[in-house]
Design a protein around this motif. Structure first.
Motif, PDB file in Angstrom:
ATOM      1  N   ARG A 147      -2.806   3.013  -2.146  1.00 12.80           N
ATOM      2  CA  ARG A 147      -3.923   3.798  -1.608  1.00 12.80           C
ATOM      3  C   ARG A 147      -4.591   4.675  -2.664  1.00 12.80           C
ATOM      4  O   ARG A 147      -5.734   5.079  -2.496  1.00 12.80           O
ATOM      5  CB  ARG A 147      -3.444   4.684  -0.452  1.00 12.80           C
ATOM      6  N   SER A 148      -3.883   4.968  -3.738  1.00 11.35           N
ATOM      7  CA  SER A 148      -4.461   5.828  -4.774  1.00 11.35           C
ATOM      8  C   SER A 148      -5.558   5.108  -5.549  1.00 11.35           C
ATOM      9  O   SER A 148      -6.342   5.735  -6.251  1.00 11.35           O
ATOM     10  CB  SER A 148      -3.392   6.332  -5.732  1.00 11.35           C
ATOM     11  N   GLY A 149      -5.607   3.807  -5.411  1.00 17.49           N
ATOM     12  CA  GLY A 149      -6.633   3.019  -6.095  1.00 17.49           C
ATOM     13  C   GLY A 149      -7.546   2.349  -5.090  1.00 17.49           C
ATOM     14  O   GLY A 149      -7.724   2.808  -3.968  1.00 17.49           O
ATOM     15  N   ASN A 150      -8.097   1.237  -5.488  1.00 20.63           N
ATOM     16  CA  ASN A 150      -9.020   0.477  -4.654  1.00 20.63           C
ATOM     17  C   ASN A 150      -8.222  -0.548  -3.847  1.00 20.63           C
ATOM     18  O   ASN A 150      -7.848  -1.594  -4.361  1.00 20.63           O
ATOM     19  CB  ASN A 150     -10.048  -0.205  -5.559  1.00 20.63           C
ATOM     20  N   LEU A 151      -7.955  -0.231  -2.599  1.00 21.14           N
ATOM     21  CA  LEU A 151      -7.125  -1.102  -1.765  1.00 21.14           C
ATOM     22  C   LEU A 151      -7.789  -2.452  -1.510  1.00 21.14           C
ATOM     23  O   LEU A 151      -7.109  -3.469  -1.412  1.00 21.14           O
ATOM     24  CB  LEU A 151      -6.782  -0.410  -0.447  1.00 21.14           C
TER      25      LEU A 151
ATOM     26  N   ALA B   6      -6.047  -5.944  -2.376  1.00 19.10           N
ATOM     27  CA  ALA B   6      -5.927  -7.015  -1.383  1.00 19.10           C
ATOM     28  C   ALA B   6      -6.434  -8.332  -1.958  1.00 19.10           C
ATOM     29  O   ALA B   6      -5.805  -9.379  -1.781  1.00 19.10           O
ATOM     30  CB  ALA B   6      -6.690  -6.648  -0.117  1.00 19.10           C
ATOM     31  N   ARG B   7      -7.550  -8.283  -2.658  1.00 13.18           N
ATOM     32  CA  ARG B   7      -8.094  -9.496  -3.280  1.00 13.18           C
ATOM     33  C   ARG B   7      -7.134 -10.066  -4.311  1.00 13.18           C
ATOM     34  O   ARG B   7      -6.868 -11.270  -4.346  1.00 13.18           O
ATOM     35  CB  ARG B   7      -9.445  -9.200  -3.930  1.00 13.18           C
ATOM     36  N   ARG B   8      -6.561  -9.197  -5.161  1.00 11.20           N
ATOM     37  CA  ARG B   8      -5.658  -9.659  -6.226  1.00 11.20           C
ATOM     38  C   ARG B   8      -4.349 -10.213  -5.686  1.00 11.20           C
ATOM     39  O   ARG B   8      -3.746 -11.078  -6.313  1.00 11.20           O
ATOM     40  CB  ARG B   8      -5.366  -8.528  -7.210  1.00 11.20           C
ATOM     41  N   THR B   9      -3.906  -9.712  -4.532  1.00 11.98           N
ATOM     42  CA  THR B   9      -2.646 -10.194  -3.968  1.00 11.98           C
ATOM     43  C   THR B   9      -2.835 -11.350  -2.992  1.00 11.98           C
ATOM     44  O   THR B   9      -1.867 -11.993  -2.616  1.00 11.98           O
ATOM     45  CB  THR B   9      -1.896  -9.055  -3.230  1.00 11.98           C
ATOM     46  N   GLY B  10      -4.071 -11.572  -2.566  1.00 15.09           N
ATOM     47  CA  GLY B  10      -4.323 -12.616  -1.580  1.00 15.09           C
ATOM     48  C   GLY B  10      -3.918 -12.196  -0.172  1.00 15.09           C
ATOM     49  O   GLY B  10      -3.694 -13.034   0.693  1.00 15.09           O
ATOM     50  N   MET B  11      -3.837 -10.889   0.044  1.00 15.98           N
ATOM     51  CA  MET B  11      -3.474 -10.352   1.355  1.00 15.98           C
ATOM     52  C   MET B  11      -4.663  -9.599   1.923  1.00 15.98           C
ATOM     53  O   MET B  11      -5.577  -9.247   1.193  1.00 15.98           O
ATOM     54  CB  MET B  11      -2.275  -9.409   1.231  1.00 15.98           C
ATOM     55  N   SER B  12      -4.618  -9.329   3.221  1.00 16.63           N
ATOM     56  CA  SER B  12      -5.677  -8.530   3.823  1.00 16.63           C
ATOM     57  C   SER B  12      -5.362  -7.046   3.620  1.00 16.63           C
ATOM     58  O   SER B  12      -4.204  -6.672   3.421  1.00 16.63           O
ATOM     59  CB  SER B  12      -5.786  -8.822   5.317  1.00 16.63           C
TER      60      SER B  12
ATOM     61  N   GLU C 204      -5.498  -4.809   5.910  1.00 17.11           N
ATOM     62  CA  GLU C 204      -4.682  -4.422   7.055  1.00 17.11           C
ATOM     63  C   GLU C 204      -3.227  -4.826   6.848  1.00 17.11           C
ATOM     64  O   GLU C 204      -2.306  -4.083   7.196  1.00 17.11           O
ATOM     65  CB  GLU C 204      -5.229  -5.039   8.349  1.00 17.11           C
ATOM     66  N   GLY C 205      -3.031  -6.021   6.295  1.00 17.56           N
ATOM     67  CA  GLY C 205      -1.677  -6.491   6.014  1.00 17.56           C
ATOM     68  C   GLY C 205      -0.972  -5.609   4.990  1.00 17.56           C
ATOM     69  O   GLY C 205       0.225  -5.324   5.127  1.00 17.56           O
ATOM     70  N   LEU C 206      -1.722  -5.174   3.992  1.00 18.11           N
ATOM     71  CA  LEU C 206      -1.147  -4.273   2.988  1.00 18.11           C
ATOM     72  C   LEU C 206      -0.779  -2.934   3.609  1.00 18.11           C
ATOM     73  O   LEU C 206       0.311  -2.406   3.373  1.00 18.11           O
ATOM     74  CB  LEU C 206      -2.123  -4.054   1.833  1.00 18.11           C
ATOM     75  N   TYR C 207      -1.703  -2.370   4.395  1.00 14.30           N
ATOM     76  CA  TYR C 207      -1.421  -1.095   5.067  1.00 14.30           C
ATOM     77  C   TYR C 207      -0.154  -1.195   5.910  1.00 14.30           C
ATOM     78  O   TYR C 207       0.703  -0.314   5.875  1.00 14.30           O
ATOM     79  CB  TYR C 207      -2.589  -0.683   5.977  1.00 14.30           C
ATOM     80  N   LYS C 208      -0.043  -2.266   6.681  1.00 12.40           N
ATOM     81  CA  LYS C 208       1.099  -2.433   7.574  1.00 12.40           C
ATOM     82  C   LYS C 208       2.394  -2.617   6.779  1.00 12.40           C
ATOM     83  O   LYS C 208       3.402  -1.964   7.067  1.00 12.40           O
ATOM     84  CB  LYS C 208       0.870  -3.635   8.490  1.00 12.40           C
TER      85      LYS C 208
ATOM     86  N   VAL D   7       2.523  -7.126  -5.012  1.00 11.26           N
ATOM     87  CA  VAL D   7       1.834  -5.832  -5.065  1.00 11.26           C
ATOM     88  C   VAL D   7       2.153  -5.111  -6.362  1.00 11.26           C
ATOM     89  O   VAL D   7       1.260  -4.570  -7.020  1.00 11.26           O
ATOM     90  CB  VAL D   7       2.185  -4.972  -3.832  1.00 11.26           C
ATOM     91  N   SER D   8       3.420  -5.114  -6.752  1.00 10.48           N
ATOM     92  CA  SER D   8       3.812  -4.454  -8.000  1.00 10.48           C
ATOM     93  C   SER D   8       3.050  -5.024  -9.193  1.00 10.48           C
ATOM     94  O   SER D   8       2.503  -4.279 -10.003  1.00 10.48           O
ATOM     95  CB  SER D   8       5.320  -4.598  -8.236  1.00 10.48           C
ATOM     96  N   ARG D   9       3.022  -6.336  -9.284  1.00  9.79           N
ATOM     97  CA  ARG D   9       2.302  -6.978 -10.398  1.00  9.79           C
ATOM     98  C   ARG D   9       0.813  -6.668 -10.363  1.00  9.79           C
ATOM     99  O   ARG D   9       0.207  -6.379 -11.383  1.00  9.79           O
ATOM    100  CB  ARG D   9       2.508  -8.487 -10.375  1.00  9.79           C
ATOM    101  N   ALA D  10       0.227  -6.719  -9.183  1.00 10.93           N
ATOM    102  CA  ALA D  10      -1.211  -6.449  -9.050  1.00 10.93           C
ATOM    103  C   ALA D  10      -1.536  -5.005  -9.412  1.00 10.93           C
ATOM    104  O   ALA D  10      -2.643  -4.712  -9.880  1.00 10.93           O
ATOM    105  CB  ALA D  10      -1.677  -6.760  -7.625  1.00 10.93           C
ATOM    106  N   LEU D  11      -0.578  -4.095  -9.212  1.00 11.09           N
ATOM    107  CA  LEU D  11      -0.781  -2.687  -9.576  1.00 11.09           C
ATOM    108  C   LEU D  11      -0.516  -2.422 -11.056  1.00 11.09           C
ATOM    109  O   LEU D  11      -0.788  -1.342 -11.550  1.00 11.09           O
ATOM    110  CB  LEU D  11       0.137  -1.787  -8.734  1.00 11.09           C
TER     111      LEU D  11
END
Length: 98
Positions: free
Chosen positions: A48-52, A56-62, A64-68, A84-88
């Motif tokens: 959340r500290s960055g551009n969610l 989401a685009r970089r991980t291939g997830m939505s 909403e899916g990331l938030y959940k 998520v770790s790698r994308a961050l």
């Protein structure tokens, strides 16, 4: 008499760079090793500290899916944590503790 208004603390507001985010995640792991919810929540704060939307685009997830998945009540799969770790820009490492 003036009343004070307080906002709920959100670590995401203080994670300004990747080094601080990595230290925050490590501290959470050290303090809450048996609480996977706390670790997921910390990873969520970093997200959340960055551009969610970008994450989401970089991980291939939505979003909403990331938030959940990355909430204190979430139960992300290990694959999600790795993605998520790698994308961050974070790398998972394991070290012997004994």
């Amino acid at each position: 008499m003036a009343t004070e208004t307080f906002r709920r603390f959100d670590a995401a507001n203080y994670l300004t760079d990747i080094e601080t985010a990595a230290a925050y995640l490590q501290a959470t792991i050290d303090e809450s090793a048996n609480d996977s919810g706390a670790i997921a929540d910390a990873l969520g704060a970093i997200a959340r500290s960055g551009n969610l939307s970008e994450l989401a685009r970089r991980t291939g997830m939505s979003r909403e899916g990331l938030y959940k998945a990355l909430s204190a009540d979430g139960n992300p799969s290990f694959a999600t944590i790795v993605k998520v770790s790698r994308a961050l820009g974070l790398r998972l490492e394991f070290h012997a503790i004994a």
